[in-house]
Structures are given as structure tokens and as C-alpha cells.
Write a protein that holds these residues in place. Structure first.
Motif, PDB file in Angstrom:
ATOM      1  N   ILE A   1       0.843  -1.188   0.000  1.00 30.05           N
ATOM      2  CA  ILE A   1       0.000   0.000   0.000  1.00 30.05           C
ATOM      3  C   ILE A   1       0.885   1.247   0.000  1.00 30.05           C
ATOM      4  O   ILE A   1       2.037   1.203   0.457  1.00 30.05           O
TER       5      ILE A   1
ATOM      6  N   GLY B   1      -3.144   5.532   0.302  1.00 32.71           N
ATOM      7  CA  GLY B   1      -4.082   4.464   0.653  1.00 32.71           C
ATOM      8  C   GLY B   1      -4.167   4.256   2.149  1.00 32.71           C
ATOM      9  O   GLY B   1      -5.258   4.057   2.711  1.00 32.71           O
TER      10      GLY B   1
ATOM     11  N   GLY C   1      -7.517   4.824   4.611  1.00 37.24           N
ATOM     12  CA  GLY C   1      -7.996   3.801   5.542  1.00 37.24           C
ATOM     13  C   GLY C   1      -8.085   4.319   6.964  1.00 37.24           C
ATOM     14  O   GLY C   1      -9.063   4.043   7.682  1.00 37.24           O
TER      15      GLY C   1
ATOM     16  N   THR D   1     -12.222  -1.797   9.147  1.00 38.22           N
ATOM     17  CA  THR D   1     -11.102  -1.206   8.399  1.00 38.22           C
ATOM     18  C   THR D   1     -10.097  -2.281   8.009  1.00 38.22           C
ATOM     19  O   THR D   1      -9.593  -2.304   6.872  1.00 38.22           O
TER      20      THR D   1
ATOM     21  N   LEU E   1     -11.659  -4.469   5.235  1.00 39.90           N
ATOM     22  CA  LEU E   1     -11.674  -3.754   3.961  1.00 39.90           C
ATOM     23  C   LEU E   1     -10.290  -3.747   3.318  1.00 39.90           C
ATOM     24  O   LEU E   1     -10.144  -4.002   2.114  1.00 39.90           O
ATOM     25  N   GLY E   2      -9.251  -3.476   4.122  1.00 44.33           N
ATOM     26  CA  GLY E   2      -7.894  -3.482   3.583  1.00 44.33           C
ATOM     27  C   GLY E   2      -7.490  -4.850   3.075  1.00 44.33           C
ATOM     28  O   GLY E   2      -6.854  -4.972   2.010  1.00 44.33           O
TER      29      GLY E   2
ATOM     30  N   ILE F   1      -9.494  -7.311   1.971  1.00 44.96           N
ATOM     31  CA  ILE F   1     -10.243  -7.689   0.768  1.00 44.96           C
ATOM     32  C   ILE F   1      -9.783  -6.907  -0.454  1.00 44.96           C
ATOM     33  O   ILE F   1      -9.580  -7.471  -1.538  1.00 44.96           O
ATOM     34  N   VAL F   2      -9.575  -5.591  -0.285  1.00 46.92           N
ATOM     35  CA  VAL F   2      -9.197  -4.743  -1.423  1.00 46.92           C
ATOM     36  C   VAL F   2      -7.835  -5.142  -1.981  1.00 46.92           C
ATOM     37  O   VAL F   2      -7.636  -5.198  -3.205  1.00 46.92           O
ATOM     38  N   TYR F   3      -6.884  -5.449  -1.107  1.00 42.95           N
ATOM     39  CA  TYR F   3      -5.510  -5.690  -1.576  1.00 42.95           C
ATOM     40  C   TYR F   3      -5.161  -7.168  -1.740  1.00 42.95           C
ATOM     41  O   TYR F   3      -4.261  -7.501  -2.503  1.00 42.95           O
TER      42      TYR F   3
ATOM     43  N   GLY G   1      -7.861  -9.956  -1.287  1.00 42.99           N
ATOM     44  CA  GLY G   1      -9.007 -10.823  -1.501  1.00 42.99           C
ATOM     45  C   GLY G   1      -9.514 -11.416  -0.198  1.00 42.99           C
ATOM     46  O   GLY G   1      -8.818 -11.404   0.824  1.00 42.99           O
TER      47      GLY G   1
ATOM     48  N   LEU H   1       0.435  -5.317   4.607  1.00 43.75           N
ATOM     49  CA  LEU H   1       0.207  -4.329   3.556  1.00 43.75           C
ATOM     50  C   LEU H   1       1.401  -3.398   3.370  1.00 43.75           C
ATOM     51  O   LEU H   1       1.473  -2.672   2.379  1.00 43.75           O
TER      52      LEU H   1
END
Length: 433
Positions: free
Chosen positions: A2, A6, A10, A31, A34-35, A37-39, A41, A302
């Protein structure tokens, strides 16, 4: 990996959810999810069970419910009223009278309860009727109680220091030792301010008590011995290496039960209320800690610490400049976010920067707790302000807001002192360990 943008999005999103009233643990956990899943899966979410098991098997965290229970038992054992009476015999003749007793009683109760909110509620209940009857300036009274109660998270045993140590891997024993001198310093600064304002504005304090005879003063010490004994035994067991913080907390609980029995306050209903309150508080704290550890895991993979470190390095800040940025950051954040959520939400991001800047983790723990103290007494969401007003039950909370302003300046002065002279914090723990 990240980038800084980004990571900032967040972090702001997490604070926004907290500000909207979402439960702290839920905001932190969402939070993290979300991080992940977005980066990476949804597959990465399977690691939560492993993280949960690892956190809940951390032995040091078992000290939290024990220290919470210790404070609950003492609060219900009738210790506070006797302690306040004993201190007033010694401090009532100082300029400011019983205002000094508010600070002294807060410091002493903080030394065995570990909670600012519990200290604020307990001291308010005992002190407000007495000080109102004696004609003290009510705003100054309210400010002294709210400010004195902040000592609950600084003077050991402190639940906040345990959480900081667990999140950062810093020695709990060193953190407890590091909190003693700054705690005493802050007590002294509060009392010095009260004395000065009482001399400059004589009408702000009621009439001074008559000097008590030495025989009465010596008899009053029996009310101070129980809380001091518990503090000495608990802290002594930790510092001498006879017991871990968890084991020492268990010894303190047994002493509190014995004290309640001596005061004829021990009963099934009393224990039921203490255990129930402890379960509620502990469940709330541990749920937040679980979410914070998962956030720490997610931002670690991340690469958030590396992104933040690179950004700070590009700014070319000196350690002092970095600390000043943190002071402003936590002052602003503390006006809108509750202290525990602010601490656990920022440590995973801020602590790697602290290490990068070469700051001492023990020193930073005390600095962070002092900033949390400010958050407890800064409007509009300072928890201690509303606890004191809740016990007061009359007038407006604005009176508490006005009363706390000079004490906020005193805490800021204490922060400036430990920044200018870090040895105030680090001398004792490194001499003892």
C-alpha cells in the motif's frame, strides 16, 4: 504494498466510523477487513481465527481483568471515603484546602484502581457534597477532580500501560516503573497550581481547616495504610521479580477481598456487582484489543509501516519535530475520539515511526499516556468531564469545561518537561531493570 495515500484513506475512514458512533472494535475490524479484501481478496480473512487465538493466549492480558476487579472491589469496600478523610487531615491546611485532597486522593486511588473513569466517579461522589457545602469555587472543584482522575491511567498499575506493552512488546514492569516519577510530578504540578491560584484569588477556596493535632493526624494514617499496602505489595512483587504483573494483580485482589471483609462490606451481592462490572469492562477492552491486533497484522502485511516511514523520512523531521507533530495530532484527535480507541487505533501506525526516529519505547509509552490524559479532559468528548458532571447532576457541563482549562495547560507543561528532560521518565525503569 500500500502507498501513503491508501494508508491515510484507511485511517481517516476508521476515525470517521468511530466519530459516527460505530463501536470502536467494529470500526477497527471493518477497516482491517476492507484493507484485506481490497488488496489481497477475502481469502486472507481466514487468518483472523489464528490471530484471535494468539491474542487470547497472551498471558499478560489476563492482568487486565484482575486489575479492573481490584479497583471495583476497593471502590465497593468503603476505602475511598476513609482515604479522603485521612488525606484531608494532612492537606486541609494548605492554600486551596480540600482541593489538594482531591488531587491526593485521586493519585492514591489511581495507584490501586488503574482506571481514570473509576477514579473520577469515586472521588466526585465523595468530594462534591463536602466542597459545595464549604463554599469552594465550583468550577475549580470540578476541574481539580476531572484532572486528578487522569492520574488513573498514568500511575501504575495502569490498564492503558498494559495494553500499550502488549501491542508494542514493551516490558510492563519498565512501563509501570516509568509512570511513577511523571505521576508524582503531575500531582505536584496540580497542587502547585491550586496553591498559586488560591493565593492570587482567595475567594476560590473555602476557609482553611483548623490545624489538626498531631495525635489526630497520626490516627488518620490508618485510613491510608490499606491502599498504600496494596500498592506496595503489588508493585513490589513485580519490581523484585517475585511475581509477574498478572500474579501480582491476583495478590492485590485477595488483599482487596480481605480489606472488604475487615470493613464489613463483603457480601454475595457486593461480589456479584464487582464481578459483573469487571466482566463488562474487560469484555469491552479485550474486544478492542482483538480488533487492534488484527489491524496490526493487516497493516503489517500491507506494508503500511514502511510507507509511513518513507513518508516521514522524506519530510526530514528531527525527533523533536516529530514529537511536536504527534502532540498536535493527538490533541486534535483527542477532542473527537475516546482515549482507548485512539490509543489502540494509532499505535500500529505510529509505533513503527517511533522506532524509526530512535525514540525510547518506554519513554514514548508515558508520552502517549499523557496525551491520553489530555484527551480525557478536553471537550467535547472528554470522558472524565461527563463522568464528573454525571455525579454532580446539577448545572451545565460547560462549568466543567471552564474548570478544566487551566489543568489542561498544566498537563501540557508536564508533556513539555518530559520532552525536554526524557530522564524524568527513563531514569527509574533503567535503574531498576
Amino acid at each position: 504494498m500500500i502507498d501513503f495515500t491508501g494508508a491515510t484513506i484507511g485511517f481517516v475512514l476508521m476515525l470517521g466510523m468511530m466519530a459516527l458512533g460505530l463501536h470502536v472494535a467494529v470500526a477497527i475490524f471493518l477497516t482491517s477487513v476492507l484493507g484485506a479484501i481490497v488488496y489481497f481478496g477475502p481469502g486472507l480473512l481466514d487468518t483472523f481465527a489464528t490471530q484471535l487465538w494468539a491474542v487470547m493466549n497472551d498471558f499478560i492480558l489476563t492482568a487486565i481483568p484482575l486489575f479492573v476487579l481490584l479497583g471495583e472491589l476497593l471502590m465497593r469496600a468503603g476505602v475511598t471515603q476513609r482515604m479522603y478523610s485521612g488525606l484531608s487531615t494532612w492537606l486541609g491546611r494548605l492554600p486551596g484546602g480540600l482541593l489538594h485532597t482531591n488531587i491526593g486522593a485521586s493519585g492514591l486511588f489511581a495507584a490501586v484502581s488503574g482506571s481514570s473513569v473509576a477514579t473520577a466517579a469515586t472521588i466526585s461522589t465523595v468530594a462534591l457534597p463536602e466542597l459545595r457545602a464549604r463554599g469552594y469555587n465550583e468550577r475549580l472543584v470540578l476541574g481539580s477532580i476531572a484532572a486528578g482522575a487522569t492520574l488513573g491511567i498514568l500511575i501504575p498499575p495502569s490498564v492503558n500501560l498494559i495494553i500499550y506493552g502488549a501491542l508494542t512488546g514493551t516490558s510492563i514492569g519498565q512501563l509501570f516503573a516509568a509512570g511513577i516519577v511523571p505521576g508524582l510530578l503531575l500531582i505536584g504540578l496540580f497542587m502547585l497550581f491550586i496553591a498559586i491560584i488560591s493565593v492570587l484569588l482567595p475567594g476560590s477556596a473555602g476557609a482553611l481547616d483548623e490545624a489538626a493535632p498531631w495525635s489526630e493526624k497520626m490516627r488518620s494514617l490508618r485510613h491510608l495504610v490499606p491502599p498504600l499496602s496494596i500498592f506496595v505489595v503489588v508493585m513490589g512483587a513485580i519490581y523484585t521479580g517475585w511475581a509477574t504483573p498478572t500474579e501480582a494483580a491476583a495478590v492485590g485482589v485477595l488483599m482487596a477481598v480481605a480489606l472488604a471483609a475487615m470493613n464489613k462490606a463483603l457480601s454475595i451481592s457486593m461480589l456479584h456487582d464487582a464481578f459483573l462490572s469487571t466482566v463488562r469492562t474487560t469484555a469491552m477492552i479485550l474486544l478492542i484489543i482483538i480488533a487492534a491486533f488484527y489491524l496490526k497484522f493487516i497493516i503489517g502485511i500491507l506494508g503500511v509501516p514502511q510507507a509511513m516511514t518513507s513518508f516521514v523520512a522524506a519530510m526530514d523531521l528531527t525527533p523533536l519535530g516529530f514529537i511536536l507533530v504527534l502532540v498536535v495530532f493527538y490533541l486534535i484527535l483527542g477532542c473527537f475520539i475516546e482515549t482507548l480507541s485512539m490509543m489502540v487505533g494509532t499505535i500500529p501506525i505510529v509505533f513503527p515511526l517511533v522506532v524509526h526516529m530512535g525514540l525510547d519505547p518506554v519513554w514514548f509509552g508515558i508520552f502517549l499516556v499523557l496525551m491520553m490524559e489530555l484527551a480525557l479532559i478536553t471537550p467535547p468528548v472528554g470522558m472524565n468531564l461527563f463522568v464528573v458532571q454525571g455525579v454532580r447532576r446539577t448545572g451545565s457541563v460547560v462549568d466543567v469545561f471552564y474548570g478544566i482549562i487551566p489543568f489542561v495547560a498544566v498537563v501540557l507543561f508536564a508533556v513539555a518537561l518530559i520532552v525536554a528532560v526524557p530522564g524524568i521518565v527513563t531514569w527509574l525503569p533503567y535503574r531498576m531493570f
